[in-house]
Structure formats: C-alpha cells, structure tokens
Design an enzyme around this catalytic site. Structure first.
Site, PDB file in Angstrom:
ATOM      1  N   TYR A 306       3.177  -3.682  -7.275  1.00 14.30           N
ATOM      2  CA  TYR A 306       3.095  -4.626  -8.229  1.00 14.30           C
ATOM      3  C   TYR A 306       4.322  -5.110  -9.132  1.00 14.30           C
ATOM      4  CZ  TYR A 306      -1.791  -4.568  -7.522  1.00 14.30           C
ATOM      5  OH  TYR A 306      -3.000  -4.914  -6.841  1.00 14.30           O
ATOM      6  N   ASP A 339       4.118   1.529  -1.252  1.00 11.83           N
ATOM      7  CA  ASP A 339       3.159   0.462  -0.812  1.00 11.83           C
ATOM      8  C   ASP A 339       3.732  -0.489   0.255  1.00 11.83           C
ATOM      9  OD1 ASP A 339       0.861  -1.691  -0.941  1.00 11.83           O
ATOM     10  OD2 ASP A 339       0.168  -0.219  -2.342  1.00 11.83           O
ATOM     11  N   ASP A 449      -5.829   0.221   3.598  1.00 16.99           N
ATOM     12  CA  ASP A 449      -5.889  -0.892   3.286  1.00 16.99           C
ATOM     13  C   ASP A 449      -6.530  -1.842   4.327  1.00 16.99           C
ATOM     14  OD1 ASP A 449      -6.263  -3.054   1.269  1.00 16.99           O
ATOM     15  OD2 ASP A 449      -4.021  -2.795   0.673  1.00 16.99           O
ATOM     16  N   ASP A 510      -7.422  -6.878  -6.291  1.00 16.44           N
ATOM     17  CA  ASP A 510      -6.008  -6.575  -6.528  1.00 16.44           C
ATOM     18  C   ASP A 510      -5.996  -7.004  -8.024  1.00 16.44           C
ATOM     19  OD1 ASP A 510      -5.435  -5.486  -4.199  1.00 16.44           O
ATOM     20  OD2 ASP A 510      -3.854  -6.492  -4.014  1.00 16.44           O
TER      21      ASP A 510
END
Length: 795
Positions: A306, A339, A449, A510
């Site tokens: 993020y 990520d 994911d 998210d």
C-alpha cells in the site's frame, strides 16, 4: 404415512405422500417450518428437466451413526428413478449434542445417457414466520447476506432495503460475484452465499440456513421478506457438471454425486454468540479431513503493497527491513512481506523483473537473518494475457463455450485469464510455484491471492467437476505443496472453499489510502461500489465477519495505513485501527516505515501486542454497517469491557451512549475514552462524548464501579486499556495501597488512571518518586516514562 426423527433440539417430520418435510424447534420459540420442498434441475439431451416428487419413496432408519458432530440420529429416503433415470437418496440427520438440522442429497444416474446437473435445491419454503402469535403487524423481517469471497460485500438488509450490487460488469463481477447466485434489484429481495440468516428485528429470533462445506458445490440462498411470511430458498450449484450414466443396463448402479451437508438452526440475535452453532459445525466438518489448527500467534508484520504497489524494489524492502529491525524493541513485528511487483508478469513466477535481478531468494535470507519471518505474495491461479505462460501453455487456460479464455476480471490493465486446475499439468505448475517459494526461496509465509479465478464458469478439462470441486482440488494441492510448516494466507478466495486450508484469511476487500473507492481519479461513479478497495469497505466487511475469527482461521482485516499524507483523516485512521484491533486478527503495516512520524508510529505501538480476540457486533441484525462493538476482557485487574461506537456519517454528530445500549446491566461505571487520550469520565450511566468526527469512533474502556476499592481504569499505553497490566495487588504494603506492574515493548511514555479510596501519600515508579494528579473525584492520573517494565507502588 409420515416419519418422525427427534433430538433434544428439533423434531423433523417427513411427509412422503406430499414430497415435503417440516422441522419444529423443541423449545417452541419459533413456529415450525412446514412444507419444505426439494427440487432437482438438470438437462437431459436438449431438454431442461425438473423433478421434485419423491417417486415410490423408501425410508430406512432411524439409526445412530458417528460423525465429527458426535452421534447423529438419521433416516434415509430413497426414490425410484425419474423418467431420465435419476434416483435420489436424501439423508436427514439430527445431532444428539448440537442444535442443528442436517441433510444431504445424493443424485444417481441409473440411465444409459449422461445428464448435466444445474441446481440441487435443498430447501424451498414459503410463509416463514417468527412468532406463534397470529398478528404480524409488528414483524420486521431482515436478512443477513454473506458475500461469496474475501472481497464480496456482506450485509444485513431490512424489508424496504435493496441489495448492494456490483455495477462494474465484466471488469469486476467475475472476481466478486458467484455466477450461481442471482443479483436481485427489487426491495426486500436478497441473496447470499454459503449461509444466510432470516430473522425478525422485533422478536430477535430467526433461522440460519447454509452448508457446512463447499467442497462439492457452491451454495446459494435467496430470501423474499414479507411480514406475513417470508420465503427462503437454499440450493447447491451443479454448474452444468456432467453426471455420467451407469455402465450397461439401466438397472445397474449408476454414477452419483453428493452435496455437502446442508444445515438449519435457530438463533437469538442478541445472544452472545448467535452464529456459533453453525460456525463451530463448519469447523468440525473440516477438522475430520484436513486439520489446520488455528495458529497460537496471530501474524504481525509489514507489507510492501500500500505504499510501493507494483513499483516496489528490492531496496525498498531492505530499507524497511532495516527500519523494522532498528525499531524492534518498541515495535515488535514478526514478518516482512514482499507483495506484487517482483515477477516478470502475472503467471510467470519463475522469472523476475529488473528491480529484482537476483530474484527473491536473497531477500528471504536477509529477512530471516534479521530475525523476521519472510513473506511473499503470489497469485497462482490467475494469468495475465501477455504472460509467457499464456503463450506457451494455452491448453492450461480455462476456456468458455466459444473456446476463448474466460474473463477473470480487469486487473493489471488487462482482462485476465485463469488456469484450469482440472488439467493435471496446470495444477502441477501451480504446486511447483508454491513448493519453490516455500522450500527453495525460503518463504515461510505465503499470501495467495486472486484464488477465485480457479472457480470461474467454463469448460473444464474434466467436465464432471463442479466449480467448487475444481477450486478445492487446487487448494488441497497447494496446501500439500507448501507443507504444514508454512503459514498460508488466503485472499480473493471463496470463503467456504478455504476452510481447513488456510491459516489466515482475508475477510474484506482491499483497504486503500482513501475512505471511499476511486478509480483513475474518478470518485463519483465508484463511490458506492461495495467491493472496490477503500478503507470504508474494508472496515465494513471486517465488522460483519468478526465471528469467523479463530473458528475457521485467523481473520485478516488487511493493512493498517498510518501515513499522514494519505487521503485518510486522523479519525478515519483511528477507526481503521480500532476495527483491526477489535477484530482480533492480523496486524500488517504498509507504509514506508522510515518516513512515518512518531505520532503515527505510536498508533501502531498502541495495538501491540495484539488482543487476539474478536469483539461482538451488537447490532449486526439492525445496522449497516454495525455501529456498536463490545469486547469483554479480564486479567489481574478484574473484568472490563471495550466498547466502540462508530459515526459512519460524512459529518460530525453526537453519539449519546448508555450501558444498556451495549447490553450491560444497570449500574455505575467508570468509562475512559482512548483515542483523544482524555482523562477518565466520572461514574455515570450516560456518557456525554461531544461530537464524534465524520467516520470517527469512540472507544471506551468501561468498568463497573466498586465503591471503596482501588480500581485500574485504563491507560493510553495499549488499546485494550488493561492488558498492559501483568501484576495487580492491593493491601500488600505497610500501609493500605496498590502494587502493580505494567509491561510494554521498548521505551514507553504515557499515563495510567486509577480509582483509589484515598488520595495517594506517595507513588514510586521503579523505585523512584513519581508525580501524580487528581483526575476527578476519587480518581488519579500517573504519567510515566519507562523502558519495558514499570513497577508502581502507591500508598
């Protein structure tokens, strides 16, 4: 002639002549559900066929059998073949020890031709009522709808509401909407996935209906609310999977398919654990076949996504690793997770982009060297159309009727593809990725994911498998490839499919550095989208799925975003932190740690160590989203309650609160508010807070007043306002007084608040005299700075 089955909790009656059954709660709190019908829909050749009649039924039992749910009293009803040669075997079961009604259906094809199964309707009932009284004038039916996968909206609806719907069509619907579950538009008409609750807001009683697993089929529900009597449907999606015929004569046993267990139970909305009987039954059902014990330690750590998104570099990770290592004493995180952004292309997991010239294995070694768990993001079932995998192995891709790859949704500036996991080589490739990441690259924490991609509708290589079976086949294979020592976090995963596979599970869409959704700078059209990334949507699902924590997995409410330069206001950050802390689930930070100011890092410190226990949403049946949370805690200082009240409005407003609003008995309470770090509030049965900011929260630690006794009232050191105290003794000194020990990671600065029967004569902190001040009648504040341990003596 009817047949009856009984347990201490229910009476179940079969009426073979009418091809229906009924169930009555033994306590009489709810009226019976009568005339329940079951319908099979399928295709034979070019014909659409429906069968709901129990042809020449034969009933065997009752008998008692063992199961993960203890002894089951069960009977079996078998029908003769219908004109297409399909026979049904319906098993009805009542556990002796649990308040559940269970049933499952086996469909057998005794003909010489295959059929395609569309739906197996397990329950169809009209006129559901919630009171034995004839008047329905005060009935307020409601329906709790569970979303299909991690990101799918979960919500409670009333009679005049309309369901939230995904309006983004092929861009996002393949990701978040189960194609077997309708998306109604009219008021009072709602659907749900896996389980749902039909209840009355007046009597506070209702029914939960659902499935104990999603290994065989995805389950769907549909409700139409009506004060005169609501309707409810529950079905297993056959997905058009082929049911092959028997070999040879039509009299020989044929191929068959069985549903997962369907389930009914009654509930009282205001009980401490209204969904508990169902959620615990789901856990028991999966422990038999794939035991995945809930981890004792809930994960904490840092995630790259993020702040850096796909622009992340190896140096970004190393810089944050160094910052986390330097701050470990006061910010004890456990894991560093890389990520998305390292791979050459989505699907090409064994080739890396130029930002990671040495791959990701060196990073794992460096992370482990610093004493952290290495974590890595992967999306093993989804494929970018520009990937080498899509070009070199087109036969591995799931395809639709026209032979084109199915649409897995718009991500990474493209409509993506999906692997067909019924293809052995495609499944093996996904397993090789997981095995390599965990056993060769050295990652002990894997975030997997976009898992829904393996369950999209299409023409599977094995046409006899449902979408749910294909996904579960792949997930079982991934779990085996990773091994039991690797922590698996599921994300974008149909919830029922992940039970028994994942150690932790994302329960929301998210989060985002914005309160409401936006896409490419456009907010107006996307603001009300329920499944798009945003802090609001992430918090919403975190609160509606609180009861799943430590039953099916550890809840993952997504990351805490703290940086002041985001679009989130400080009250919105505090609301996000409160929801994460009271979820009991994982805590991952996702800012550039090296750039966070001290006042924002303090928020993260106040959440550590994690509470680890989920709060209750008290108005889960009434409010969208819930307004009031309650978490009961107890330690050496006694028993207290954490109470959260949210302001979801876009403007500040007053939030008058009383103990009764949170289910507390009448009486006087000490209440201390956490976020403004204000002094405690005096004993009162009504706590005046002033205005709560837009999207803000009031978080109170509440303790019943014990006249004449010393009491701990809270602190600004830890969000629990109590768990920081590890020793508490009264009356142990030469003169009456209090001795307590407070523990915090690293250097700590803050205040504790106490109620004392007499003003302190002296206060020492780690052997040194300490200052104190009055903070209301009979209450006192002690400010302190200490390293790790504060030993406090008060005379």
């Amino acid at each position: 002639m009817s047949t009856t089955l009984e347990s201490p909790f229910f009476q179940l009656t079969l009426d073979p002549a009418a091809s229906c059954w009924s169930v009555s709660p033994a306590d009489g709190r709810l009226p019976p559900i009568s005339a329940i019908r079951m319908i099979l829909r399928y295709r034979a050749g070019m014909s659409q066929r429906t069968t709901g009649a129990w042809l020449s039924p034969e009933i065997s039992g009752p008998q008692v059998v063992s199961s993960p749910h203890g002894p089951l009293r069960q009977i079996t009803l078998r029908t003769a073949a219908d004109p297409s040669g399909l026979r049904l075997a319906i098993v009805f079961a009542l556990p002796e020890n649990y308040p559940l009604v269970l049933w499952k259906v086996t469909v057998e094809n005794s003909s010489s031709k295959p059929v395609l199964l569309d739906t197996i309707e397990m329950l169809q009932v009209e006129g559901c009522r919630f009171s034995n009284q004839p008047s329905t004038a005060t009935c307020q039916p409601s329906f709790f709808s569970n979303g299909w996968q991690s990101w799918s909206h979960s919500n409670v609806y009333g009679l005049s509401d309309r369901a939230y719907r995904n309006r983004l069509g092929p861009f996002q619907a393949p990701m978040c909407v189960n194609p077997g579950t309708p998306q109604p538009k009219d008021a009072g008409h709602f659907t749900s996935d896996m389980f749902g609750v039909l209840a009355d807001r007046v009597t506070r009683a209702g029914w939960l209906a659902g499935f104990l697993s999603q290994k065989q089929h995805f389950g769907s529900l549909e409700a139409r609310l009506d004060p005169q009597g609501s309707s409810l449907r529950l079905w297993a999606n056959g997905d058009g999977a082929r049911l092959d015929p028997s070999v040879g004569s039509g009299q020989a046993p044929g191929a068959s398919v069985a549903t997962d267990w369907a389930c009914l139970h009654t509930l009282e909305a205001d009980s401490p654990d209204p969904l508990g009987p169902y959620l615990d039954a789901v856990a028991r059902e999966h422990l038999l076949h794939a035991p995945r014990p809930t981890p004792d330690a809930v994960p904490t750590g840092w995630c790259s996504w993020y702040h850096f998104f796909q622009k992340v570099t190896a140096e970004d990770v190393r810089r944050n690793l160094a910052t986390a290592a330097a701050a470990r004493d006061s910010l004890p995180l456990g894991m560093i997770q890389l990520d998305d952004g390292f791979e050459y292309q989505i699907g090409d997991w064994f080739k890396f982009n130029g930002k990671f010239p040495g791959g990701v294995s060196p990073l794992a070694a460096e992370i482990r060297q610093e004493g952290f768990t290495p974590g890595l993001w992967l999306a093993p079932f989804i494929v970018h159309p520009k990937s080498m995998l899509a070009n070199t192995h087109p036969d591995w891709l799931l395809r639709g009727r026209a032979g084109r790859p199915v649409n897995a949704g718009y991500v990474w500036d493209a409509f993506n593809y999906a692997l067909d996991l019924t293809h052995p080589e495609a499944r093996q490739y996904a397993c090789d990725v997981i095995h390599t990441a965990s056993h060769e690259w050295g990652y002990d924490f894997l975030k997997l994911d976009f898992l829904y991609a393996a369950s999209l509708p299409g023409r599977y290589r094995n046409p006899t498998m449902t979408r749910a079976q294909a996904l579960r086949l792949g997930l079982d294979a991934l779990r085996q490839a990773a091994g039991d020592g690797v922590h698996l976090l599921g994300c974008g995963c149909p919830l029922g499919s992940g039970v028994g596979i994942f150690d932790s599970m994302r329960i929301s869409c998210d989060v985002s550095p914005r309160w409401t959704p936006v896409w490419n700078g456009i907010e107006f059209f996307f603001r009300d989208e329920p499944d798009m990334p945003s802090a609001r949507n992430a918090i919403h699902n975190t609160l509606t799925r609180l009861p799943l924590h430590r039953r099916w997995w550890v809840n993952d409410p997504d990351c805490l975003l703290l940086r002041p330069e985001s679009d989130l206001t400080l009250p919105e950050v505090q609301t996000l932190a409160t929801a994460i802390a009271l979820s009991g689930g994982t805590l991952l930070l996702s800012d550039d740690l090296s750039k966070l100011p001290e006042e924002r890092l303090r928020i993260a410190r106040q959440l550590l160590p994690l509470i680890g226990k989920a709060a209750r949403a008290l108005d889960w049946l009434d409010a969208d989203p819930p307004n009031h949370l309650r978490l009961d805690l107890e330690n050496v200082t006694g028993r207290w309650h954490l109470l959260a009240a949210f302001n979801w409005d876009d403007a500040p407003r007053e939030l008058p609160l009383t103990p009764e609003m949170f289910g507390l008995p009448k009486g006087e309470y000490f209440a201390r508010e956490f976020w403004p770090s204000s002094a405690h509030l005096p004993p009162s049965r009504k706590w005046e807070m002033g205005e709560v900011p837009a999207h803000g929260v009031r978080l109170l630690a509440v303790r019943a007043v014990t006249p004449g006794a010393a009491q701990y009232l809270g602190s600004d050191l830890h969000i629990s306002q109590g768990l920081e105290v590890v020793e508490w003794q009264t009356g142990v000194l030469e003169a009456p007084g209090v001795s307590l020990r407070v523990e915090r990671p690293g250097r700590a600065e803050g205040s504790i608040y106490l109620a004392l029967p007499h003003p302190p004569q002296s206060v020492t902190l780690n052997g040194q005299q300490a200052a104190w001040e009055a903070a209301g009648e009979g209450c006192y504040r002690l400010g302190m700075i200490f390293e790790g341990i504060a030993q406090i003596q008060i005379r």
